[in-house]
Write an enzyme that holds these catalytic residues in place. Structure first.
Site, PDB file in Angstrom:
ATOM      1  N   GLY A 140     -29.021   3.963 -42.898  1.00  0.00           N
ATOM      2  CA  GLY A 140     -29.251   5.236 -42.011  1.00  0.00           C
ATOM      3  C   GLY A 140     -29.217   6.533 -42.765  1.00  0.00           C
TER       4      GLY A 140
ATOM      5  N   GLY B 179     -28.615  10.629 -41.753  1.00  0.00           N
ATOM      6  CA  GLY B 179     -28.550  11.795 -40.756  1.00  0.00           C
ATOM      7  C   GLY B 179     -27.976  12.977 -41.364  1.00  0.00           C
ATOM      8  N   GLY B 180     -27.713  13.816 -40.329  1.00  0.00           N
ATOM      9  CA  GLY B 180     -27.225  15.273 -40.645  1.00  0.00           C
ATOM     10  C   GLY B 180     -26.169  15.182 -41.557  1.00  0.00           C
ATOM     11  N   PHE B 181     -25.153  14.247 -41.413  1.00  0.00           N
ATOM     12  CA  PHE B 181     -24.146  14.118 -42.030  1.00  0.00           C
ATOM     13  C   PHE B 181     -24.028  13.600 -43.302  1.00  0.00           C
ATOM     14  CE2 PHE B 181     -22.760  14.371 -37.324  1.00  0.00           C
ATOM     15  CZ  PHE B 181     -22.421  15.629 -37.480  1.00  0.00           C
ATOM     16  N   GLY B 182     -25.004  12.769 -43.595  1.00  0.00           N
ATOM     17  CA  GLY B 182     -24.921  12.017 -44.879  1.00  0.00           C
ATOM     18  C   GLY B 182     -25.787  10.754 -44.725  1.00  0.00           C
ATOM     19  N   ILE B 183     -25.421   9.742 -45.798  1.00  0.00           N
ATOM     20  CA  ILE B 183     -26.232   8.392 -45.717  1.00  0.00           C
ATOM     21  C   ILE B 183     -25.267   7.179 -45.449  1.00  0.00           C
ATOM     22  CG2 ILE B 183     -27.611   6.951 -47.373  1.00  0.00           C
ATOM     23  CD1 ILE B 183     -28.044   9.613 -48.976  1.00  0.00           C
TER      24      ILE B 183
ATOM     25  N   LYS C  84     -20.479   5.180 -44.914  1.00  0.00           N
ATOM     26  CA  LYS C  84     -20.861   6.730 -44.787  1.00  0.00           C
ATOM     27  C   LYS C  84     -20.648   7.617 -45.727  1.00  0.00           C
ATOM     28  CE  LYS C  84     -22.462   8.943 -40.943  1.00  0.00           C
ATOM     29  NZ  LYS C  84     -22.747   8.614 -39.527  1.00  0.00           N
TER      30      LYS C  84
ATOM     31  N   ASP D 174     -22.638  15.034 -30.214  1.00  0.00           N
ATOM     32  CA  ASP D 174     -23.719  14.621 -30.722  1.00  0.00           C
ATOM     33  C   ASP D 174     -24.272  13.043 -30.318  1.00  0.00           C
ATOM     34  OD1 ASP D 174     -26.302  14.787 -32.242  1.00  0.00           O
ATOM     35  OD2 ASP D 174     -25.378  14.042 -33.979  1.00  0.00           O
TER      36      ASP D 174
END
Ligand SMILES: *[C@@H]1O[C@H](CO)[C@@H](O)[C@H](O)[C@H]1NC(C)=O
Ligand SMILES: *[C@@H]1O[C@H](CO)[C@@H](O)[C@H](O)[C@H]1NC(C)=O
Ligand SMILES: *[C@@H]1O[C@H](CO)[C@@H](O)[C@H](O)[C@H]1NC(C)=O
Ligand SMILES: *[C@@H]1O[C@H](CO)[C@@H](O)[C@H](O)[C@H]1NC(C)=O
Ligand SMILES: *[C@@H]1O[C@H](CO)[C@@H](O)[C@H](O)[C@H]1NC(C)=O
Length: 814
Positions: free
Chosen positions: A499, A501-505, A520, A618
């Site tokens: 995955g 997203g905005g916060f990282g991988i 994460k 979110d």
């Protein structure tokens, strides 16, 4: 010790005074000796004046009792001597130490007849009321020979034990008053059950009524809310060869509290705030806490649409009774156990452990050893850890029925023995070959595991000396070494990426012990928060544990690198199901309902039931993960806070969340007030939940080019709500299910109303969906506004995942 010193001082004093009945003021000393007595309206007061002992009568009654009460709240009687033998006038009562050395209550009206006696086995020379509310009798050497704390009536105070002395057999239990004005023993008793894994029970007329669940190292398994007032009181559970007991202590500086078995059979923890007694906890809390509500092998769900269910692999033993909502008959196994390799274990997550009466307990065994023992003994029906600390240790094995199991927040994992065919409902039959391969693989894995453990231990011992971070880390949330995580993810290899997203991988990883995890890696540029703040925040997130939240296992901090480690969810995220034309057929209506209820429960826990309430900010389909059993778990909660820097005075504020154009009905999951003003409230999550609910029901995304909310509203207005239902499930639905779908759509529309104050709270959403609360008619959602104006205004940048970061730069200043 100090008490005996002060006692000898008193004795000295009394020798000078040489009084018989203490005279003068009504409130006297804190001690009685063989030369003193009190009577009438005279009282003993504890040295600090906190508690008083004396004769009292209850509202409008002519019956008098000897008791102890809180001086500030005389109605709060915490102990009564002559519970079932009242005096008929206060003037005739005399409290004294008898020649035998017992504390006695005499009735002068009937020739000094003994109404009550402490009947201590050793002679006492002094009685003292202490500031904790304990009345203690001591002999000449200052040794306690009797204390009121060992003979509770209906109340436990800070420091008084509930339990049993296993050497003498003495029981420290409570019994309720018969009624508010009659302290004689009523129908309810509160006792420690010392068999199996000890726990406290409330009995009613000889029948078990409520269990706290066994002690799990931190709290009673069925009382997750105990930990919510740990800042006021401290708990201690003792289980040795000498005694089993439960004690709480008010923390220094905290107000006085008491634990009372009241006349209706509820245990109540009450805290004195100076003017009122506030109830902090009470049990039983709901219908599911009533003993055996769902019978053997049943499991109770207090917030579900239906309260009782059967554990997987079991069916109602009496379907006709069950249908009429009488579940007390419980459930029976649908496939007989085979023993010898033909069985496996199903994990029932998040429960209060069933009654441990006939179970065997070994606190020394590991959970893995426990599993081996249970699987090798054909009569073992289930097992669980006896202590949840450190990921679970100790071993409880059940050998018969599993009675009184229920879902609770922060509940435990219970491993239940099932026939293989019930375990994997989707696969048909297991061949011998599979079993053999499994055995080979398992033994190989065990070999690797022990090797890995040895290596890990080496690394761990070495790292203990070098990592300076370890000092701060002693909290509850474990830290991982970067090397460990690098090894687990093949050096953060792209093929393990699951995955972004905005916060990282996010990477999938496998730890040395075989445990699968999601790793994460937070994007480095964002980590503005200091080490300590970050760590505090992570500890806080790790404490939030719920069946419907993805569990944070730990973190790793290395230079500027910040990594979070989560439990791995094998079915990935909800969006990979509901928006996929081929996979969404697998999500039948029941499953979708379970997911919706799961998300609602997880969100409710974040909003109000956990110790640290939290706004998710979110919530979206991609943030709802599904485990092997398709149980929905919310992820990424609390993450937004990891990025908020402390002491940052810049006006630039990054709005987190998923925002999609066009700006119509607050498309995407972002509520209009949040998108426009960055206003954060619980209602932002309710809005996102509403969008998610409509998406799950319709199987369609609320996105650019298709405004799901507007579409749902239009259908609702035309009385055609059910056309919103995903065609992939519509045909398979029963009439009742269609009705349920219509209800849910209406709830969804209530959640996405424009004004936050009109939206229901999460606590109301669950009863609404399960028809326990009347539904209002939703108001029209927000009207559309042109895209360009807003986008221009807000300087929109869209990243690959469809997340949009809005940077509002000093809007007012321009
Ligand atoms: C007290 O008892 C008497 C007689 O039993 C009754 O008439 C009176 O109303 C009671 N008063 C209160 C305050 O309960
Ligand atoms: C009862 O006890 C009190 C106090 O010890 C004493 O003064 C009184 O004389 C006794 N009465 C009788 C009838 O023994
Ligand atoms: C006992 O406690 C329960 C739970 O707090 C409460 O609902 C009930 O009213 C109490 N009963 C009495 C008689 O105070
Ligand atoms: C509930 O069902 C059990 C058997 O499953 C039966 O013995 C009992 O009488 C039923 N109770 C009521 C109230 O119907
Ligand atoms: C299985 O457990 C029961 C209960 O502890 C015990 O009595 C029995 O001996 C065990 N059987 C085996 C084969 O270990």
């Amino acid at each position: 010790m100090r008490p005996s010193q002060s006692m000898s001082r008193h004795r000295l004093l009394l020798a000078f005074l040489s009084v018989q009945l203490l005279t003068a003021s009504a409130v006297a000393d804190s001690t009685l000796t063989q030369r003193t007595a009190i009577g009438g309206d005279q009282r003993l007061a504890s040295p600090g004046g906190v508690f008083q002992l004396g004769l009292f009568s209850l509202a409008n009654s002519t019956r008098w009792f000897l008791g102890i009460w809180l001086a500030a709240s005389p109605g709060a009687v915490v102990w009564v001597a002559n519970r079932d033998r009242p005096l008929h006038a206060s003037s005739s009562g005399i409290v004294a130490l008898s020649g035998r050395g017992d504390l006695v209550l005499l009735d002068a009206a009937s020739g000094n007849e003994t109404i009550w006696s402490s009947s201590s086995s050793l002679a006492a020379v002094v009685a003292q009321l202490r500031d904790d509310g304990n009345l203690m009798l001591a002999d000449a050497a200052g040794v306690t020979v009797w204390q009121s704390f060992d003979h509770p009536t209906n109340t436990f105070l800070s420091g008084s034990r509930a339990g049993q002395d296993l050497r003498t057999g003495a029981v420290w239990s409570a019994s309720s008053w018969r009624s508010a004005d009659d302290p004689s023993p009523g129908d309810f008793r509160y006792v420690m059950d010392t068999r199996g894994s000890p726990e406290l029970h409330v009995w009613w007329n000889g029948r078990k009524r409520y269990r706290t669940g066994p002690w799990n190292g931190l709290r009673f398994s069925g009382c997750p809310d105990m930990t919510t007032f740990e800042d006021l009181v401290e708990f201690r559970f003792t289980h040795t060869a000498d005694e089993v007991s439960f004690v709480y202590r008010d923390r220094v500086g905290s107000p006085v509290s008491r634990l009372v078995l009241n006349e209706s059979g509820a245990m109540q923890r009450m805290v004195w705030d100076g003017a009122l007694w506030r109830v902090f906890w009470s049990g039983p809390r709901d219908q599911c806490d009533i003993y055996g509500a769902c019978g053997p092998f049943g499991v109770c769900n207090a917030v579900g649409a239906v309260m009782c269910g059967c554990i997987r692999g079991f069916l109602p033993s009496s379907p006709a009774e069950w249908r009429m909502r009488n579940a007390s008959g419980g459930c029976a196994r649908s496939t007989a156990l085979q023993c010898g390799g033909g069985d496996g274990f199903y994990t029932l997550r998040g429960v209060k452990l069933p009654e441990t009466h006939g179970s065997s307990v070994d606190a020394g065994a590991s959970l893995a050893e426990c599993g081996r023992r249970c699987s090798s003994n054909c009569s073992c029906t289930a097992y669980a850890a006896s202590d949840i600390r450190g990921g679970g240790t100790g071993c409880i094995q059940w050998f018969g029925e599993l009675m009184d199991t229920r879902f609770v927040d922060d509940g435990q994992d219970l491993f239940i023995r099932l026939a293989m065919s019930d375990l994997h409902l989707e696969t048909t039959k297991t061949s011998k070959l599979v079993v053999i391969i499994a055995v080979v693989i398992t033994s190989f894995a065990l070999l690797l595991l022990s090797l890995g453990l040895m290596i890990w231990r080496k690394i761990w011992l070495r790292s203990k000396q070098v990592t300076k971070f370890d000092d701060i880390v002693r909290g509850e949330c474990p830290t991982y070494h970067l090397e460990t995580l690098r090894a687990a993810t093949d050096g953060f290899c792209t093929k393990n990426e699951i995955g972004r997203g905005g916060f990282g991988i996010v990477y999938k990883g496998q730890m040395e012990n075989g445990q699968e995890v999601a790793v994460k890696k937070l994007s480095a540029g964002n980590s503005v928060q200091g080490l300590k703040e970050f760590k505090n925040e992570v500890d806080l997130i790790a404490k939030l544990q719920h069946r419907n939240l993805v569990r944070l296992l730990g973190c790793c901090i290395h230079c500027s690198e910040r990594i979070l480690v989560y439990e791995y969810m094998s079915n990935k995220s909800l969006d990979t199901f509901i928006f996929d034309p081929s996979r969404r057929v697998d999500l039948i209506w029941r499953t979708r309902m379970d997911i919706i209820f799961g998300v609602a429960r997880g969100l409710l826990y974040l909003h109000q039931d956990s110790r640290h309430t939290m706004i998710h900010r979110d919530l979206k389909a991609a943030n709802v993960l599904l485990d092997r059993e398709m149980v929905a778990k919310i992820s990424d909660f609390g993450i937004a806070k990891l990025f908020s820097s402390i002491g940052d005075h810049q006006v630039t504020e990054r709005i987190v969340g998923t925002f999609m154009m066009p700006m119509c009905g607050g498309s995407g999951y972002m509520s209009p007030e949040y998108a426009m003003d960055g206003m954060v409230s619980f209602m932002q999550d309710v809005y996102s939940f509403g969008v998610l609910l409509l998406e799950i029901i319709s199987g369609r995304r609320n996105q650019r080019g298709f405004n799901l909310i507007a579409h749902a509203w239009m259908l609702f207005e035309e009385n055609k709500s059910l056309e919103l239902l995903d065609p992939a499930v519509r045909d398979g639905c029963s009439l009742a299910e269609l009705e349920q779908a219509a209800t849910c759509i209406q709830v969804g529309l209530l959640c996405v109303q424009e004004s936050p104050s009109q939206r229901p709270q999460m606590a109301a959403v669950i009863p609404m969906m399960s028809h326990q609360q009347a539904l209002e008619r939703p108001l029209r959602p927000v009207v559309c506004m042109p895209v360009s104006t807003l986008a221009d205004l807000l300087n929109v940048q869209e990243d690959t995942s469809g997340n949009v970061e809005l940077t509002i730069t000093n809007l007012e200043g321009r």
